[in-house]
Design a protein around this motif. Structure first.
Motif, mmCIF file in Angstrom:
data_model
loop_
_atom_site.group_PDB
_atom_site.id
_atom_site.type_symbol
_atom_site.label_atom_id
_atom_site.label_comp_id
_atom_site.label_asym_id
_atom_site.label_seq_id
_atom_site.Cartn_x
_atom_site.Cartn_y
_atom_site.Cartn_z
ATOM 1 N N GLN A 9 -4.732 -4.283 6.275
ATOM 2 C CA GLN A 9 -5.593 -4.238 5.281
ATOM 3 C C GLN A 9 -5.216 -5.330 3.866
ATOM 4 O OE1 GLN A 9 -6.662 -0.063 3.325
ATOM 5 N NE2 GLN A 9 -5.989 0.506 5.855
ATOM 6 N N MET A 10 -3.903 -5.307 4.483
ATOM 7 C CA MET A 10 -2.824 -6.158 4.121
ATOM 8 C C MET A 10 -2.686 -7.961 4.073
ATOM 9 S SD MET A 10 0.292 -3.956 2.347
ATOM 10 C CE MET A 10 0.909 -5.168 1.709
ATOM 11 N N ILE A 31 0.720 -1.213 -0.324
ATOM 12 C CA ILE A 31 -0.052 0.264 -0.040
ATOM 13 C C ILE A 31 0.631 1.435 -0.121
ATOM 14 C CG2 ILE A 31 -1.748 1.102 1.613
ATOM 15 C CD1 ILE A 31 -2.825 -1.537 2.253
ATOM 16 N N TRP A 80 -2.871 0.337 8.408
ATOM 17 C CA TRP A 80 -3.078 0.561 7.509
ATOM 18 C C TRP A 80 -2.154 -1.321 6.579
ATOM 19 C CZ3 TRP A 80 1.538 -0.991 5.291
ATOM 20 C CH2 TRP A 80 3.031 -0.475 5.405
ATOM 21 N N LYS A 139 1.217 5.638 5.294
ATOM 22 C CA LYS A 139 1.547 4.575 4.462
ATOM 23 C C LYS A 139 2.656 4.944 3.535
ATOM 24 C CE LYS A 139 -2.828 4.270 2.660
ATOM 25 N NZ LYS A 139 -3.583 5.723 3.683
#
Length: 370
Positions: free
Chosen positions: A368-369, A89, A365, A348
């Motif tokens: 999300q991965m 990201i 963040w 990010k």
């Protein structure tokens, strides 16, 4: 084939390999060992003795259990979780459009940073290559993590290099930036690379630990100790490694560089802190080399020691140089930061972080991965 013919053929092959290896390590990106007046300055340093630069606190063998075992583990061990399953990201910021009158930092992956401080542009350890090594097949960047190149960087007032490892001093990136740089700051010995690469040495400020460099009106860079090592397949520890403090009338920013935990963090906090922002190494750690890289919990303590108001973690997000999961540094540092007197900031790659702006909020963040 007769024994004599076999030995002759083997000799030619070995000679060829030797010549090829000599040519390979003599490529300009490998650099050369400091000599001449630079070598004399190094010999005069109180941090250079017994034939090499030394850390402030003695450290154990770099790799516990033997280097051969560690190398075998790295090459043949499981690669599960070392890299993201999808693209990294990122949120690419137009650096040319960033307002220069607002103090900010853009993390560009791993330890590469672009800062605005007091109206000056500062670039730290820029690595825009796809590999953190001299070979195209070793230490490949995560997909989607390499979003910046030299063309994206405006002219910079100060280029800062923390030490000579491949994931911090990247020859193609440095050469592509050559005409954009006004000043260069680096620790002792690292200037040899810039001299070999034909930079104007009048622009290079190469100093020992605990040296303050008043670069411009309202900007002082302090070269500070870290607990690490150096070398690019040459003899180890012939150039120095460092952290830095950047001080303007309105801001104090600390960058740890690579290094393990030690009492030097507390001393830096007592003499130069508190800091509006501490940019602290957090990633590529391993119990085998715990004294030369920070574990996440040690990164949290180091931030407390230097008196950080806010913290940004780096040395992650782009390369897998150790065996921990790629997202583990974020998770462990977030847990270790609970209850600490600083605010952990998690932008990010490429996302602008405005120093002192308490309204900015960054989420986890990495979740999300996974």
């Amino acid at each position: 084939m007769k024994r004599r013919q076999f030995l002759k053929a083997m000799g030619i092959g070995a000679a060829g390999l030797c010549l090829g290896g000599t040519y390979y390590v003599n490529r300009p990106e490998f650099g050369r060992l400091p000599t001449g007046m630079r070598g004399e300055r190094i010999l005069a340093s109180p941090h250079y003795y017994d034939g090499q630069f030394q850390n402030l606190e003695p450290i154990e063998e770099t790799v516990k259990g033997g280097e051969a075992k560690a190398m075998a583990e790295f090459i043949f061990g499981s690669s599960e979780g070392l890299k993201p399953k999808g693209r990294m990201i990122s949120q690419k910021t137009d650096l040319h459009a960033l307002p220069l009158d607002k103090d900010c930092v853009v993390w560009m992956g791993h330890s590469s940073l672009y800062l605005h401080l007091g109206g000056y542009r500062i670039l730290i350890d820029p690595v825009f290559s796809s590999y953190a090594s001299p070979a195209f097949f070793i230490n490949r960047a995560f997909d989607g993590s390499n979003v910046y190149g030299a063309a994206d960087i405006p002219p910079v007032d100060v280029l800062v290099i923390s030490h000579d490892h491949w994931d911090h001093l990247d020859y193609p990136s440095i050469m592509a930036l050559k005409d954009k740089v006004k000043h260069i700051v680096c620790p002792l010995g690292v200037g040899e690379y810039f001299e070999q690469w034909r930079f104007d040495m009048a622009r290079v400020c190469e100093e020992d630990w605990y040296t303050a460099i008043p670069l411009a009106d309202g900007l002082t860079v302090h070269v500070l100790p870290s607990q690490h090592f150096s070398g690019r397949m040459l003899k180890r520890n012939q150039t120095q490694w460092a952290g830095f403090a950047f001080i303007t009338p309105g801001r104090r920013v600390y960058v740890s560089g690579d290094g393990g935990y030690g009492s030097y963090f507390r001393h830096i906090g007592e003499t130069l802190g508190p800091f509006d922002l501490a940019i602290v190494e957090n990633g590529q750690y391993n119990e085998r080399w715990a004294r030369i890289h920070l574990m996440p919990e040690e990164a949290a303590q180091a931030a407390v020691d230097v008196g950080a108001k806010t913290v940004l973690s780096v040395h992650n997000g782009k390369f897998a140089l150790s065996r921990h999961r790629w997202d583990e540094p974020y998770r462990r540092l977030a847990a270790a930061s609970a209850g600490k007197p600083y605010r952990l900031l998690t932008p990010k790659i490429g996302e602008a972080l405005y120093i002192g702006d308490d309204r900015q909020v960054f989420g986890p963040w990495w979740e999300q991965m996974t």
